[in-house]
Design an enzyme around this catalytic site. Sequence first.
Site, PDB file in Angstrom:
ATOM      1  N   LYS A 110      29.407 -64.352 121.263  1.00 49.04           N
ATOM      2  CA  LYS A 110      29.396 -63.666 122.600  1.00 49.04           C
ATOM      3  C   LYS A 110      29.678 -64.967 123.662  1.00 49.04           C
ATOM      4  O   LYS A 110      30.277 -64.880 124.886  1.00 49.04           O
ATOM      5  CB  LYS A 110      28.358 -62.889 122.963  1.00 49.04           C
ATOM      6  CG  LYS A 110      28.246 -61.624 122.085  1.00 49.04           C
ATOM      7  CD  LYS A 110      27.555 -60.353 122.890  1.00 49.04           C
ATOM      8  CE  LYS A 110      28.087 -58.972 122.060  1.00 49.04           C
ATOM      9  NZ  LYS A 110      26.875 -58.119 122.262  1.00 49.04           N
ATOM     10  N   LYS A 193      34.389 -56.722 112.241  1.00 51.41           N
ATOM     11  CA  LYS A 193      33.337 -55.201 112.271  1.00 51.41           C
ATOM     12  C   LYS A 193      34.023 -54.337 113.291  1.00 51.41           C
ATOM     13  O   LYS A 193      34.475 -54.894 114.162  1.00 51.41           O
ATOM     14  CB  LYS A 193      32.049 -55.639 112.233  1.00 51.41           C
ATOM     15  CG  LYS A 193      31.416 -56.167 113.613  1.00 51.41           C
ATOM     16  CD  LYS A 193      29.900 -56.158 113.819  1.00 51.41           C
ATOM     17  CE  LYS A 193      29.714 -56.566 115.314  1.00 51.41           C
ATOM     18  NZ  LYS A 193      28.065 -56.630 115.445  1.00 51.41           N
ATOM     19  N   LYS A 196      32.152 -52.050 119.517  1.00 51.09           N
ATOM     20  CA  LYS A 196      32.343 -51.481 120.957  1.00 51.09           C
ATOM     21  C   LYS A 196      33.213 -52.314 121.764  1.00 51.09           C
ATOM     22  O   LYS A 196      33.793 -51.892 122.572  1.00 51.09           O
ATOM     23  CB  LYS A 196      30.985 -51.091 121.601  1.00 51.09           C
ATOM     24  CG  LYS A 196      30.065 -50.474 120.910  1.00 51.09           C
ATOM     25  CD  LYS A 196      28.967 -50.274 121.918  1.00 51.09           C
ATOM     26  CE  LYS A 196      27.606 -50.267 120.904  1.00 51.09           C
ATOM     27  NZ  LYS A 196      26.472 -49.571 121.313  1.00 51.09           N
TER      28      LYS A 196
HETATM   29  P1  TYM Z   1      23.928 -52.429 118.536  1.00 53.01           P
HETATM   30  O1  TYM Z   1      23.816 -51.508 119.679  1.00 53.01           O
HETATM   31  O2  TYM Z   1      25.135 -53.333 118.480  1.00 53.01           O
HETATM   32  O3  TYM Z   1      24.180 -51.277 117.462  1.00 53.01           O
HETATM   33  C1  TYM Z   1      23.321 -50.223 117.048  1.00 53.01           C
HETATM   34  C2  TYM Z   1      23.081 -50.337 115.470  1.00 53.01           C
HETATM   35  O4  TYM Z   1      24.455 -50.074 114.884  1.00 53.01           O
HETATM   36  C3  TYM Z   1      24.737 -50.812 113.779  1.00 53.01           C
HETATM   37  N1  TYM Z   1      26.068 -51.332 113.851  1.00 53.01           N
HETATM   38  C4  TYM Z   1      26.881 -51.329 112.669  1.00 53.01           C
HETATM   39  N2  TYM Z   1      26.479 -50.866 111.431  1.00 53.01           N
HETATM   40  C5  TYM Z   1      27.631 -50.850 110.556  1.00 53.01           C
HETATM   41  N3  TYM Z   1      28.916 -51.061 110.762  1.00 53.01           N
HETATM   42  C6  TYM Z   1      29.487 -51.624 111.892  1.00 53.01           C
HETATM   43  N4  TYM Z   1      30.276 -51.864 112.403  1.00 53.01           N
HETATM   44  C7  TYM Z   1      28.215 -51.627 112.848  1.00 53.01           C
HETATM   45  N5  TYM Z   1      28.302 -51.670 114.216  1.00 53.01           N
HETATM   46  C8  TYM Z   1      26.948 -51.706 114.781  1.00 53.01           C
HETATM   47  C9  TYM Z   1      23.779 -52.259 114.292  1.00 53.01           C
HETATM   48  O5  TYM Z   1      23.657 -52.823 113.031  1.00 53.01           O
HETATM   49  C10 TYM Z   1      22.679 -51.572 114.972  1.00 53.01           C
HETATM   50  O6  TYM Z   1      21.705 -51.250 114.009  1.00 53.01           O
HETATM   51  N6  TYM Z   1      20.797 -55.754 119.023  1.00 53.01           N
HETATM   52  C11 TYM Z   1      20.908 -54.404 118.753  1.00 53.01           C
HETATM   53  C12 TYM Z   1      19.783 -53.326 119.309  1.00 53.01           C
HETATM   54  C13 TYM Z   1      18.414 -53.897 119.426  1.00 53.01           C
HETATM   55  C14 TYM Z   1      17.666 -53.605 118.221  1.00 53.01           C
HETATM   56  C15 TYM Z   1      16.384 -53.906 118.640  1.00 53.01           C
HETATM   57  C16 TYM Z   1      17.805 -53.128 117.015  1.00 53.01           C
HETATM   58  C17 TYM Z   1      17.837 -54.274 120.269  1.00 53.01           C
HETATM   59  N7  TYM Z   1      16.381 -54.465 119.923  1.00 53.01           N
HETATM   60  C18 TYM Z   1      15.402 -53.792 117.677  1.00 53.01           C
HETATM   61  C19 TYM Z   1      16.612 -52.961 116.329  1.00 53.01           C
HETATM   62  C20 TYM Z   1      15.593 -53.475 116.562  1.00 53.01           C
HETATM   63  C21 TYM Z   1      22.249 -54.114 119.108  1.00 53.01           C
HETATM   64  O7  TYM Z   1      22.816 -54.712 119.933  1.00 53.01           O
HETATM   65  O8  TYM Z   1      22.547 -52.901 118.018  1.00 53.01           O
END
Ligand code: TYM
Length: 329
Positions: A110, A193, A196
């Site tokens: 990022k 992957k 968004k």
């Molecule tokens: P975020 O918002 O990017 O994504 C949310 C969840 O979706 C999963 N994910 C995917 N799984 C499979 N294939 C994909 N292409 C894909 N894209 C996204 C992510 O792995 C995630 O589980 N940092 C985290 C949010 C967060 C968090 C936490 C998660 C903040 N604090 C504490 C767990 C525990 C994030 O940006 O997820």
Amino acid sequence: MRVVSGIQPTGNLHLGNYLGAIRRWVRMQHEMECLIFLADLHSLSEHIPAAERRRNVHEMAASLIACGIDPEIAVLYNQARIPAHAELCWLLNGTARMGWLNRMTQWKDKAGKNREGASVALFDYPVLQAADVLLYQATHVPVGEDQKQHLELARDIAQKFNTDYGVELFILPEPLIGETAARIMSLRDGNAKMSKSDPSDMSRVNLGDDSDTIAQKIRKAKTDPEPLPDNVDALAGRPEALNLVTIYAALTDRSSQSVLDDFAGKGFGAFKPALADLVVETLAPIRARLQDFDAHPEALEAILEKGSAKAAALAAPTLERAYRAMGLR
Ligand code: TYM
């Protein structure tokens, strides 16, 4: 067992979020205590106007409920309503090491070449994520593969804190990565992957897409000219084909091999319409529920307020113990 997991309230949810994380939360909420939150404090790592941030939080809460998170069963909240997240993050900043954070692939991706211009919040992002789970003594954190590194860091921070202060305060959380849908890839590039932040909307299926758009995205998904093979090993080197088979398998709760048993020897002309039907069938009821909710922002506020009160009460004792362990109280 206590499950804690979160999602950033930025823009639309896509099929990767749904299969990699949300659908698993929906299933788990019936089996164990689940805390699911919107990571709105994490969204500070990039500048967003206030009104947009507020709207994103509402939209994401509505989407999670439309996907099947039941706020009467799971605890659903947003981080910003609970000051303990930011407080514990600051306390853990004394434990986390610059070198650990510098190694995070999300930070490297990022920030790119513009590290000097990146926000401190983007760099510190994984420490807040550690606070999110350690605050609740989470035992399990269901996430997609891309979040594994951040959770390993949370474990390192927990362990170092416990050792440095000679306490057994934090539980080391276990990342739960799904078997079939841990990493759903872009429809335009089987090596990237589904995300968004991909500038091409054709790269992902959004949960709000209508049926025609979904069918068009799957029809135009990048593939190769070969028919589908009869075994999974033969998909090696065919990342786009593997991705579509993986999505089909995840949607039907089957193994990729059993999907290939049905489609071996058939081309994408036969496979893509079947996959498109499945995606449409899965997402249509979610979209319908989402439209219902659009009209009731005050209902969402009430849900988040109630969830936050429950979560805050669960967080308070651990935060207090952390202050005490550090000699701050
Ligand atoms: P975020 O918002 O990017 O994504 C949310 C969840 O979706 C999963 N994910 C995917 N799984 C499979 N294939 C994909 N292409 C894909 N894209 C996204 C992510 O792995 C995630 O589980 N940092 C985290 C949010 C967060 C968090 C936490 C998660 C903040 N604090 C504490 C767990 C525990 C994030 O940006 O997820």
